[in-house]
Enzyme design. Structure first.
Site, PDB file in Angstrom:
ATOM      1  N   SER A   1       0.817  -1.218   0.000  1.00 26.84           N
ATOM      2  CA  SER A   1       0.000   0.000   0.000  1.00 26.84           C
ATOM      3  C   SER A   1       0.851   1.269   0.000  1.00 26.84           C
ATOM      4  O   SER A   1       1.593   1.526  -0.936  1.00 26.84           O
ATOM      5  CB  SER A   1      -0.965  -0.038   1.183  1.00 26.84           C
TER       6      SER A   1
ATOM      7  N   ASP B   1      -2.413   6.529  -3.539  1.00 27.70           N
ATOM      8  CA  ASP B   1      -1.242   5.899  -2.931  1.00 27.70           C
ATOM      9  C   ASP B   1      -0.766   4.765  -3.833  1.00 27.70           C
ATOM     10  O   ASP B   1      -1.300   4.552  -4.917  1.00 27.70           O
ATOM     11  CB  ASP B   1      -1.556   5.417  -1.507  1.00 27.70           C
TER      12      ASP B   1
ATOM     13  N   ASP C   1      -1.021   1.581  -4.078  1.00 33.55           N
ATOM     14  CA  ASP C   1      -1.883   0.534  -4.622  1.00 33.55           C
ATOM     15  C   ASP C   1      -3.257   1.040  -5.029  1.00 33.55           C
ATOM     16  O   ASP C   1      -4.129   0.263  -5.405  1.00 33.55           O
ATOM     17  CB  ASP C   1      -2.005  -0.633  -3.646  1.00 33.55           C
TER      18      ASP C   1
ATOM     19  N   ASP D   1      -5.845   2.437  -3.396  1.00 29.96           N
ATOM     20  CA  ASP D   1      -7.081   2.389  -2.606  1.00 29.96           C
ATOM     21  C   ASP D   1      -7.268   3.630  -1.746  1.00 29.96           C
ATOM     22  O   ASP D   1      -8.324   3.803  -1.134  1.00 29.96           O
ATOM     23  CB  ASP D   1      -7.158   1.111  -1.754  1.00 29.96           C
TER      24      ASP D   1
END
Length: 444
Positions: A101, A240, A242, A244
Site C-alpha cells: 500500500s 497511494d 496501490d 485504494d
C-alpha cells in the site's frame, strides 16, 4: 483461533525477512491453493503494485498455486480495487494482491480477496493457516495448474471506473493534475480521466521499482499541491501506491482529505435521495466531519482505525458510505472495497451536478484543528497504564470541556503511542498534545 500469519490486512513485512520471503510466498500460495482447489473454478488472480519485489513474490505465489492444482491469471501491475473487481468478473475463487500500500518500496505484503471481491472469510484464512503447517506436496503432473497473463486487465478496469460517472456527463473543460505515486494507478488513472474529457497533467507515473510512494502520492501531497498552483489547474488528485487511498487538492492548493471526501460523497447521495442510513468514520475522523453531517441530519458513528473495521460496521448497520481521513473511502453502492479512482470520480460528479469548483463545494465542512504526536516506547512497557499519563489525559479533557477530543492508542505495526488531540484553537490543541506526549515519554 488466533492467527499466526494473517494480520488485519493480509501478510506484511520487510522484503527478505520472514514472512516476506520467496520460500514462504510459495508455501502460502500452495496452502491457499489446497484450500481453494476444493471449490468452484479452481482459478486465482494475482495482481501487484510497482515495487521491485513484486516480481519475486508473484513468481513464488504462482509456483505454489500451480503446485496445488490452481489455474493462475496474472494481471501485472494493477490497483488493489481493480483486483477485487476482476476477481468478481472472472468468477475466480480468489484474488491476490502483492502490495504494501502506502509503505516504502522495501516493504511488501500479500492480501487475499474472496470470490465476491471482499476480504476472505475467517474460516478460509484459518484453513490456509492450518495448511501452512503441513508438508508441501505437489499434485500429479496431469493435475498441475496453468498460468496465463491477462493482457486486457487494465482496459477492463478503466472501463469499469468510467462507468461510475453518468453517461451524459463529461470532464471536458476541467484541468486536472494526477499524482499516481509511481504506483499501480500509473497506467490506469490518466486514461480514465482523459477518456472522460479532462485535460490531464500526470505526475508520479514513472515507476522504477524503488520510487513508489517516495515523496509523492496520497501520503506526500506537497508536490501535487505545488503542481496544481503552478499549472493553474482546477484541482489535483493523489493516489497511494496501490490505489485504494485518495487525497484531493483544490485550485488554491488546499488539501481535501478523506474526511472531506466522505462528507462530499454523503451529501451528494443525500441530495440525490440515494443515501441509505448514515456514515461510518473512525476514531481518527475529524470532529468537523461529525458536526457537518449533523447539520444535514446524517447519522455518524465511529469504528476502530482501519478500513476493515469501517467495512464491518457498514455491513452491521446496512449503511453504504464510510471512510478514513487517510483517504480510504468506501461507497458500497459503487464498489466492494476502497477505490481511490472511483471515490474521486464521485466527487467530480457532485461538482458537475452542483456547478461548483472543488473549493466551493467543500466549504460545507470545517475541520477542527487536530494534532497527532507519535511517541516511541519500549516493548514490554505499558505507559498508558501509568498514573501520570492517565492524569495528563484527564486534565486535558477537563480543559477541552466537551469542545474537543483526546484519543490515545497504540500503533498496530510499530512500538508507538499515538497521541491525538482535537479542539477549537490550534495553539491550544498543539500544547495539549505535547503535554500528554511528554507524560507518555516519562512513563515509557
Amino acid at each position: 483461533m488466533s492467527r499466526k500469519y494473517f494480520g488485519t490486512d493480509g501478510v506484511r513485512g520487510k522484503v527478505g525477512e520472514f514472512p516476506i520471503t520467496p520460500e514462504f510466498a510459495m508455501k502460502l500460495g500452495w496452502a491457499a491453493g489446497r484450500v481453494l482447489s476444493k471449490r468452484g473454478t479452481r482459478k486465482v488472480l494475482i495482481g501487484k503494485d510497482t515495487r521491485i519485489s513484486g516480481y519475486l513474490l508473484e513468481t513464488a505465489l504462482e509456483a505454489g498455486l500451480v503446485a496445488a492444482g490452481i489455474d493462475v491469471r496474472l494481471l501485472g501491475p494493477m490497483p488493489t480495487p481493480a483486483v477485487a473487481y476482476l476477481t468478481r468478473t472472472f468468477r475466480a475463487e480468489a484474488g491476490i494482491v502483492i502490495s504494501a500500500s502506502h509503505n516504502p518500496y522495501y516493504d511488501n505484503g500479500i492480501k487475499f480477496f474472496s470470490a465476491d471481491g471482499t476480504k476472505l472469510a475467517d474460516d478460509v484464512e484459518l484453513a490456509i493457516e492450518n495448511e501452512l503447517e503441513q508438508s508441501m506436496v505437489c499434485v500429479s503432473s496431469e493435475q498441475l495448474g496453468k498460468a496465463v497473463r491477462v493482457d486486457d486487465a487494465a482496459g477492463r478496469y478503466i472501463e469499469f471506473c468510467k462507468s461510475h460517472m453518468p453517461n451524459h456527463m463529461s470532464l471536458k473543460g476541467l484541468k486536472i493534475v494526477l499524482d499516481c505515486a509511481h504506483g499501480a494507478t500509473y497506467h490506469i488513472a490518466p486514461s480514465v480521466f482523459r477518456e472522460l474529457g479532462a485535460d490531464v497533467t500526470a505526475i508520479g507515473i514513472q515507476p522504477d521499482g524503488l520510487n513508489i510512494n517516495a515523496e509523492c502520492g496520497a501520503t506526500h501531497t506537497v508536490l501535487l499541491q505545488q503542481t496544481v498552483v503552478e499549472q493553474q489547474a482546477d484541482l489535483g488528485i493523489a493516489y497511494d501506491g496501490d490505489g485504494d487511498r485518495v487525497m484531493m487538492v483544490d485550485h488554491t492548493g488546499r488539501l481535501i482529505d478523506g474526511d472531506e471526501i466522505v462528507y462530499l460523497i454523503a451529501r451528494a447521495a443525500q441530495k440525490q435521495k440515494r443515501l441509505k442510513g448514515g456514515v461510518v468514520g473512525t476514531l481518527m475522523s475529524n470532529m468537523g466531519l461529525e458536526l457537518a453531517l449533523a447539520e444535514l441530519n446524517i447519522p455518524f458513528v465511529r469504528s476502530q482505525v482501519g478500513d476493515r473495521y469501517v467495512m464491518e460496521l457498514l455491513r452491521e448497520k446496512n449503511w453504504r458510505i464510510g471512510g478514513e481521513n487517510s483517504g480510504h473511502v468506501l461507497n458500497l453502492d459503487h464498489t466492494c472495497t476502497g477505490d481511490g479512482i472511483i471515490a474521486s470520480l464521485q466527487v467530480l460528479t457532485a461538482m458537475i451536478q452542483e456547478k461548483q469548483s472543488l473549493a466551493e463545494i467543500s466549504q460545507g465542512m470545517t475541520k477542527l484543528p487536530q494534532i497527532l504526536v507519535n511517541v516511541k516506547f519500549e516493548k514490554g512497557s505499558a505507559p498508558l497504564e501509568k498514573q501520570n499519563v492517565k492524569q495528563a489525559i484527564s486534565d486535558v479533557e477537563a480543559r477541552l470541556a466537551g469542545k474537543g477530543r483526546v484519543l490515545i492508542r497504540k500503533s498496530g505495526t510499530e512500538p508507538l503511542i499515538r497521541v491525538m488531540v482535537e479542539g477549537e484553537q490550534f495553539a491550544e490543541v498543539e500544547a495539549y498534545a505535547h503535554e500528554i506526549a511528554n507524560a507518555v515519554k516519562i512513563a515509557s
